[in-house]
Scaffold this motif. Structure first.
Motif, PDB file in Angstrom:
ATOM      1  N   LEU A  22     -15.673  26.007   7.822  1.00  0.00           N
ATOM      2  CA  LEU A  22     -15.406  26.428   6.441  1.00  0.00           C
ATOM      3  C   LEU A  22     -14.310  27.486   6.437  1.00  0.00           C
ATOM      4  O   LEU A  22     -14.356  28.441   7.221  1.00  0.00           O
ATOM      5  CB  LEU A  22     -16.681  26.969   5.783  1.00  0.00           C
ATOM      6  N   ARG A  23     -13.338  27.293   5.560  1.00  0.00           N
ATOM      7  CA  ARG A  23     -12.269  28.270   5.370  1.00  0.00           C
ATOM      8  C   ARG A  23     -12.235  28.648   3.896  1.00  0.00           C
ATOM      9  O   ARG A  23     -12.072  27.771   3.030  1.00  0.00           O
ATOM     10  CB  ARG A  23     -10.911  27.702   5.784  1.00  0.00           C
ATOM     11  N   SER A  24     -12.404  29.910   3.606  1.00  0.00           N
ATOM     12  CA  SER A  24     -12.439  30.356   2.210  1.00  0.00           C
ATOM     13  C   SER A  24     -11.170  31.102   1.840  1.00  0.00           C
ATOM     14  O   SER A  24     -10.557  31.782   2.677  1.00  0.00           O
ATOM     15  CB  SER A  24     -13.654  31.245   1.962  1.00  0.00           C
ATOM     16  N   GLY A  25     -10.776  30.969   0.576  1.00  0.00           N
ATOM     17  CA  GLY A  25      -9.640  31.716   0.069  1.00  0.00           C
ATOM     18  C   GLY A  25     -10.088  33.070  -0.451  1.00  0.00           C
ATOM     19  O   GLY A  25     -11.281  33.377  -0.516  1.00  0.00           O
ATOM     20  N   ALA A  26      -9.143  33.869  -0.865  1.00  0.00           N
ATOM     21  CA  ALA A  26      -9.458  35.189  -1.414  1.00  0.00           C
ATOM     22  C   ALA A  26      -9.970  35.046  -2.843  1.00  0.00           C
ATOM     23  O   ALA A  26      -9.569  34.123  -3.568  1.00  0.00           O
ATOM     24  CB  ALA A  26      -8.214  36.079  -1.393  1.00  0.00           C
ATOM     25  N   PRO A  27     -10.862  35.943  -3.274  1.00  0.00           N
ATOM     26  CA  PRO A  27     -11.292  35.926  -4.676  1.00  0.00           C
ATOM     27  C   PRO A  27     -10.095  36.253  -5.572  1.00  0.00           C
ATOM     28  O   PRO A  27      -9.342  37.181  -5.293  1.00  0.00           O
ATOM     29  CB  PRO A  27     -12.349  37.035  -4.739  1.00  0.00           C
ATOM     30  N   LEU A  28      -9.917  35.476  -6.622  1.00  0.00           N
ATOM     31  CA  LEU A  28      -8.790  35.671  -7.532  1.00  0.00           C
ATOM     32  C   LEU A  28      -9.288  36.154  -8.888  1.00  0.00           C
ATOM     33  O   LEU A  28     -10.136  35.509  -9.509  1.00  0.00           O
ATOM     34  CB  LEU A  28      -8.020  34.361  -7.700  1.00  0.00           C
ATOM     35  N   LYS A  29      -8.781  37.272  -9.336  1.00  0.00           N
ATOM     36  CA  LYS A  29      -9.148  37.821 -10.637  1.00  0.00           C
ATOM     37  C   LYS A  29      -8.073  37.453 -11.648  1.00  0.00           C
ATOM     38  O   LYS A  29      -6.896  37.722 -11.443  1.00  0.00           O
ATOM     39  CB  LYS A  29      -9.294  39.342 -10.553  1.00  0.00           C
ATOM     40  N   GLU A  30      -8.517  36.780 -12.730  1.00  0.00           N
ATOM     41  CA  GLU A  30      -7.610  36.336 -13.789  1.00  0.00           C
ATOM     42  C   GLU A  30      -6.352  35.675 -13.206  1.00  0.00           C
ATOM     43  O   GLU A  30      -5.229  36.152 -13.408  1.00  0.00           O
ATOM     44  CB  GLU A  30      -7.223  37.517 -14.683  1.00  0.00           C
ATOM     45  N   PRO A  31      -6.509  34.584 -12.478  1.00  0.00           N
ATOM     46  CA  PRO A  31      -5.365  33.980 -11.770  1.00  0.00           C
ATOM     47  C   PRO A  31      -4.312  33.373 -12.683  1.00  0.00           C
ATOM     48  O   PRO A  31      -3.141  33.321 -12.334  1.00  0.00           O
ATOM     49  CB  PRO A  31      -6.026  32.905 -10.903  1.00  0.00           C
ATOM     50  N   GLY A  32      -4.736  32.874 -13.859  1.00  0.00           N
ATOM     51  CA  GLY A  32      -3.782  32.330 -14.818  1.00  0.00           C
ATOM     52  C   GLY A  32      -3.013  31.126 -14.308  1.00  0.00           C
ATOM     53  O   GLY A  32      -3.336  30.522 -13.291  1.00  0.00           O
ATOM     54  N   GLY A  33      -1.938  30.775 -15.032  1.00  0.00           N
ATOM     55  CA  GLY A  33      -1.002  29.747 -14.616  1.00  0.00           C
ATOM     56  C   GLY A  33      -1.597  28.433 -14.172  1.00  0.00           C
ATOM     57  O   GLY A  33      -2.353  27.791 -14.894  1.00  0.00           O
ATOM     58  N   ASP A  34      -1.234  28.029 -12.962  1.00  0.00           N
ATOM     59  CA  ASP A  34      -1.647  26.730 -12.437  1.00  0.00           C
ATOM     60  C   ASP A  34      -3.158  26.625 -12.283  1.00  0.00           C
ATOM     61  O   ASP A  34      -3.725  25.534 -12.435  1.00  0.00           O
ATOM     62  CB  ASP A  34      -0.979  26.470 -11.086  1.00  0.00           C
ATOM     63  N   TYR A  35      -3.813  27.724 -11.988  1.00  0.00           N
ATOM     64  CA  TYR A  35      -5.277  27.690 -11.851  1.00  0.00           C
ATOM     65  C   TYR A  35      -5.936  27.375 -13.192  1.00  0.00           C
ATOM     66  O   TYR A  35      -6.926  26.639 -13.256  1.00  0.00           O
ATOM     67  CB  TYR A  35      -5.792  29.017 -11.297  1.00  0.00           C
ATOM     68  N   GLU A  36      -5.404  27.943 -14.267  1.00  0.00           N
ATOM     69  CA  GLU A  36      -5.928  27.638 -15.601  1.00  0.00           C
ATOM     70  C   GLU A  36      -5.736  26.151 -15.912  1.00  0.00           C
ATOM     71  O   GLU A  36      -6.621  25.503 -16.466  1.00  0.00           O
ATOM     72  CB  GLU A  36      -5.214  28.487 -16.654  1.00  0.00           C
ATOM     73  N   ALA A  37      -4.570  25.619 -15.554  1.00  0.00           N
ATOM     74  CA  ALA A  37      -4.288  24.204 -15.806  1.00  0.00           C
ATOM     75  C   ALA A  37      -5.235  23.304 -15.007  1.00  0.00           C
ATOM     76  O   ALA A  37      -5.740  22.302 -15.520  1.00  0.00           O
ATOM     77  CB  ALA A  37      -2.837  23.892 -15.464  1.00  0.00           C
ATOM     78  N   LEU A  38      -5.463  23.653 -13.738  1.00  0.00           N
ATOM     79  CA  LEU A  38      -6.383  22.878 -12.905  1.00  0.00           C
ATOM     80  C   LEU A  38      -7.789  22.912 -13.481  1.00  0.00           C
ATOM     81  O   LEU A  38      -8.456  21.872 -13.599  1.00  0.00           O
ATOM     82  CB  LEU A  38      -6.387  23.428 -11.478  1.00  0.00           C
ATOM     83  N   HIS A  39      -8.241  24.099 -13.855  1.00  0.00           N
ATOM     84  CA  HIS A  39      -9.596  24.222 -14.401  1.00  0.00           C
ATOM     85  C   HIS A  39      -9.725  23.478 -15.729  1.00  0.00           C
ATOM     86  O   HIS A  39     -10.757  22.856 -16.002  1.00  0.00           O
ATOM     87  CB  HIS A  39      -9.944  25.697 -14.582  1.00  0.00           C
TER      88      HIS A  39
END
Length: 337
Positions: A22-39
Motif C-alpha cells: 500500500l502506498r498512500s498520498g498526502a492528506p489534501l486540504k481543499e485541493p480544488g481544481g482537478d480533484y473537484e472535477a474528479l470527485h
C-alpha cells in the motif's frame, strides 16, 4: 461543492497469501481544481448507479472500527491524517487475507455542502490506454476510469450525528463481480443493511397505483407520470423519496392528500422516506414484456387509445405504428414478396 479533505492510497495484492502493498498520498486540504472535477464525476456515477443499498454502521466496533474512527475525526478528537492512516492500514490488513488478486486506488473525500456534510469512500478503477512516449514508441499505461464505479459508500454525517439521528445514513454501491474485494470493502465500511429495497419499491408502487385509481379517471395517468418523474429526479440526485415532498409534488393544491391516503392504504416506514428502485418504478408509465422472439414496450397512456388488448382472445392490436417500425415492416414484406 467544496472538498474539505481528500486522500488516496494505492493498494495491490498480486500474490494471494503474501502481504499486500500500500502506498498512500498526502492528506489534501481543499485541493480544488482537478480533484473537484474528479470527485464531481464520481458523484455523478454514484448517483446514477442502480441497486444501491441503504443502512448504518455495524455495532461490532471490533470488527468494523471505521465508524468509531470517523466519529472521533468529526468531533476533532483526531486529525484527518490519523483517521486515514488507520483506514488505509485496515484496508491493507484485509487484503492480506484475500485469495484473489486486487489492485486499485482507495479514495476518501470529506465534502461540505450548503446544508450538510458528507464523506465518500470509493474504490477508483482503471482503464488501459495507449500513448507514444518521448522516443515515439508505443506504450501502454493505466488511467483512472471515469465511467465505472462498483464499490463506494456515502456517509451522511448530519443524519448520523445530528439531533434527529436517522437509521439509514449509509448508501452503498456493491457491484456484481467485485468478488472478495467487494466483501472486504463492505467490512472496511462497517456497513450493515437495514433497508429492504424490494419491499419499499412494492410499497411505493402500490400506494401510487391505489392513489391513481382513487383519483378522477382523467387524472390517473397524470398521477402515475408525476410520481415516476419525481422518483427519477430523486434518483438523479442520489436521494430517497420523501413522502411529504412526493405528496406536495402530486397535488400542489392539496399537498397532504397523497400522504394521508398512503398512510391509510400502505405500510409506510416511520421515517416517512422510501427507497424505491427507479428501474422498477418505470412500470407506472410503461408496459413492457419479452419472450418467444418478441419484445414490446409502450407508454401505459396508449392503452385503449393506440393499443387494444382483447382478454378473450389474448390478442393485442396496435394502431398508429411508429414511422420507423412501419417502414421496416413494409420493406420486409416487399422483400418476402
Amino acid at each position: 461543492m467544496a472538498i474539505k479533505y481528500l486522500r488516496t492510497a494505492y493498494a495491490s495484492q498480486l500474490q494471494p497469501g503474501q502481504p499486500a502493498s500500500l502506498r498512500s498520498g498526502a492528506p489534501l486540504k481543499e485541493p480544488g481544481g482537478d480533484y473537484e472535477a474528479l470527485h464531481k464525476q464520481m458523484k455523478r456515477l454514484f448517483n446514477s448507479k442502480p441497486g444501491k443499498k441503504y443502512g448504518r454502521f455495524s455495532d461490532d466496533i471490533g470488527e468494523c472500527p471505521f465508524g468509531g474512527w470517523l466519529k472521533d475525526y468529526v468531533e476533532e478528537k483526531q486529525s484527518f491524517e490519523s483517521l486515514t492512516d488507520r483506514l488505509f492500514g485496515q484496508w491493507q490488513e484485509l487484503l492480506n487475507g484475500t485469495q484473489e488478486e486486487h489492485q486499485g486506488h482507495l479514495m476518501i473525500v470529506h465534502e461540505a455542502l450548503a446544508d450538510s456534510e458528507v464523506v465518500y469512500l470509493l474504490i477508483l478503477e482503471s482503464d488501459s490506454a495507449l500513448r507514444l512516449d518521448a522516443q515515439q514508441q508505443l506504450d501502454a499505461t493505466d488511467i483512472l476510469s471515469l465511467s465505472r464505479l462498483n464499490l463506494a459508500v456515502r456517509i451522511e454525517l448530519n443524519d448520523w450525528l445530528g439531533d434527529n439521528q436517522g437509521e439509514n445514513f449509509l448508501t452503498l454501491i456493491h457491484g456484481r463481480g467485485t468478488g472478495d474485494a467487494g466483501e472486504l470493502f463492505i467490512k472496511l465500511c462497517g456497513f450493515t443493511n437495514q433497508i429492504d429495497v424490494e419491499k419499499e419499491t412494492l410499497t411505493f408502487l402500490d400506494a401510487v397505483e391505489a392513489f391513481a385509481k382513487n383519483s378522477e379517471p382523467q387524472d390517473a395517468g397524470k398521477v402515475r407520470n408525476r410520481a415516476y418523474e419525481f422518483c427519477k429526479e430523486q434518483h438523479a440526485l442520489g436521494e430517497p423519496v420523501a413522502i411529504d415532498a412526493l405528496s406536495e409534488f402530486l397535488d400542489e393544491a392539496q399537498p397532504e392528500r397523497f400522504k394521508e391516503f398512503a398512510s391509510q392504504s400502505a405500510e409506510l416506514p416511520e421515517s416517512g422516506v422510501l427507497h424505491p428502485d427507479h428501474r422498477k418504478v418505470k412500470k407506472l408509465v410503461r408496459i413492457a414484456g419479452s419472450g418467444g422472439g418478441m419484445s414490446l414496450s409502450f407508454s401505459s397512456d396508449l392503452v385503449n387509445q393506440a393499443v387494444y388488448y382483447d382478454r378473450d382472445t389474448d390478442a393485442l392490436t396496435i394502431t398508429r405504428l411508429p414511422k420507423a417500425l412501419r417502414e421496416q415492416l413494409q420493406t420486409y414484406l416487399e422483400g418476402r414478396e
